[in-house]
Design a protein around this motif. Structure first.
Motif, PDB file in Angstrom:
ATOM      1  N   MET A  94      -5.515  10.104   0.046  1.00  0.00           N
ATOM      2  CA  MET A  94      -6.020   9.508  -1.198  1.00  0.00           C
ATOM      3  C   MET A  94      -6.774  10.544  -2.026  1.00  0.00           C
ATOM      4  SD  MET A  94      -7.312   5.631  -0.491  1.00  0.00           S
ATOM      5  CE  MET A  94      -8.160   5.828   1.048  1.00  0.00           C
ATOM      6  N   GLU A 151      -4.344  13.027  -3.699  1.00  0.00           N
ATOM      7  CA  GLU A 151      -3.581  12.415  -4.778  1.00  0.00           C
ATOM      8  C   GLU A 151      -4.459  12.093  -5.987  1.00  0.00           C
ATOM      9  OE1 GLU A 151      -0.156  10.449  -1.902  1.00  0.00           O
ATOM     10  OE2 GLU A 151      -1.340   9.112  -3.185  1.00  0.00           O
ATOM     11  N   ARG A 204      -4.290  13.838  -9.869  1.00  0.00           N
ATOM     12  CA  ARG A 204      -4.116  13.042 -11.078  1.00  0.00           C
ATOM     13  C   ARG A 204      -5.316  13.103 -12.018  1.00  0.00           C
ATOM     14  NH1 ARG A 204      -1.287   7.233 -11.628  1.00  0.00           N
ATOM     15  NH2 ARG A 204      -1.271   7.266 -13.888  1.00  0.00           N
ATOM     16  N   LEU A 220     -10.899   2.389 -10.870  1.00  0.00           N
ATOM     17  CA  LEU A 220      -9.566   2.690 -11.385  1.00  0.00           C
ATOM     18  C   LEU A 220      -8.821   3.646 -10.453  1.00  0.00           C
ATOM     19  CD1 LEU A 220      -7.594   2.552 -13.925  1.00  0.00           C
ATOM     20  CD2 LEU A 220      -8.693   4.689 -14.608  1.00  0.00           C
ATOM     21  N   TYR A 221      -9.505   4.663  -9.977  1.00  0.00           N
ATOM     22  CA  TYR A 221      -8.887   5.639  -9.074  1.00  0.00           C
ATOM     23  C   TYR A 221      -8.419   4.983  -7.772  1.00  0.00           C
ATOM     24  CZ  TYR A 221     -11.508   9.118 -11.914  1.00  0.00           C
ATOM     25  OH  TYR A 221     -12.044   9.870 -12.923  1.00  0.00           O
ATOM     26  N   LYS A 262      -7.974   1.608  -7.081  1.00  0.00           N
ATOM     27  CA  LYS A 262      -7.241   0.344  -7.143  1.00  0.00           C
ATOM     28  C   LYS A 262      -5.811   0.425  -6.601  1.00  0.00           C
ATOM     29  CE  LYS A 262      -6.128  -3.557 -10.034  1.00  0.00           C
ATOM     30  NZ  LYS A 262      -6.337  -4.237 -11.293  1.00  0.00           N
ATOM     31  N   PRO A 263      -5.013   1.416  -6.990  1.00  0.00           N
ATOM     32  CA  PRO A 263      -3.640   1.442  -6.464  1.00  0.00           C
ATOM     33  C   PRO A 263      -3.565   1.605  -4.941  1.00  0.00           C
ATOM     34  CG  PRO A 263      -3.957   3.163  -8.126  1.00  0.00           C
ATOM     35  CD  PRO A 263      -5.268   2.512  -7.909  1.00  0.00           C
ATOM     36  N   TYR A 264      -4.578   2.195  -4.367  1.00  0.00           N
ATOM     37  CA  TYR A 264      -4.580   2.431  -2.923  1.00  0.00           C
ATOM     38  C   TYR A 264      -5.062   1.220  -2.132  1.00  0.00           C
ATOM     39  CZ  TYR A 264      -3.961   7.236  -4.326  1.00  0.00           C
ATOM     40  OH  TYR A 264      -3.476   8.387  -4.889  1.00  0.00           O
ATOM     41  N   SER A 288      -5.010  -2.086  -3.259  1.00  0.00           N
ATOM     42  CA  SER A 288      -4.393  -3.359  -3.651  1.00  0.00           C
ATOM     43  C   SER A 288      -3.276  -3.724  -2.672  1.00  0.00           C
ATOM     44  CB  SER A 288      -3.849  -3.263  -5.081  1.00  0.00           C
ATOM     45  OG  SER A 288      -4.899  -3.035  -5.981  1.00  0.00           O
ATOM     46  N   ASP A 323     -12.026  -0.315   1.329  1.00  0.00           N
ATOM     47  CA  ASP A 323     -11.312  -1.548   1.022  1.00  0.00           C
ATOM     48  C   ASP A 323     -12.109  -2.788   1.431  1.00  0.00           C
ATOM     49  OD1 ASP A 323     -10.598  -2.406   3.827  1.00  0.00           O
ATOM     50  OD2 ASP A 323      -9.559  -0.487   3.795  1.00  0.00           O
TER      51      ASP A 323
END
Length: 128
Positions: free
Chosen positions: A42, A45, A49, A77-78, A80-82, A84, A112
């Protein structure tokens, strides 16, 4: 279930019946089976970005700089994709064990909220 896990489960049940109390401590490995990536992945990545301005140094140091410069909303924001994802079977099983009184205290060191969501899913809301 493997023999080692079966043996451990039997010891825990026996100790619980004898009045023993247990504390559950969760680290990052608990979330892997739910699809959460390893923290190092994480970080790399997210840096690729959002943190290209932090070019030199160890990943952890560069990530700390990015994290320190980010607002709470940016951090959310950073991540959230990880994060969710839905709680995996391990979390559902743990939630049932908590609900059944096997653990007096559960501590999570994870980003999380998978444990909380699993607890809510089994109707257990006596936590903070």
């Amino acid at each position: 279930m493997t023999a080692v896990i079966t043996d451990l489960a039997n010891v825990i049940v026996t100790k619980k019946l004898a009045g023993e109390r247990f504390v559950l401590m969760l680290g990052a490995g608990a979330s892997l089976s739910s699809g959460v990536k390893q923290t190092s992945v994480m970080q790399e990545e997210i840096l690729a970005r959002y943190g290209t301005r932090f070019e030199s140094g160890k990943t952890e140091d560069r990530f700390d700089k990015l994290w320190g410069a980010a607002s709470r909303d940016e951090r959310d924001l950073y991540l959230k994709p990880y994060l969710s994802v839905e709680p995996g079977q391990g979390y559902r099983d743990l939630a049932n064990l908590v609900k059944e009184g096997f653990f007096d205290l559960a501590i999570s060191f994870n980003y999380d909220d998978l444990l909380e969501r699993a607890l809510k899913a089994v109707g257990f809301d006596d936590y903070r």
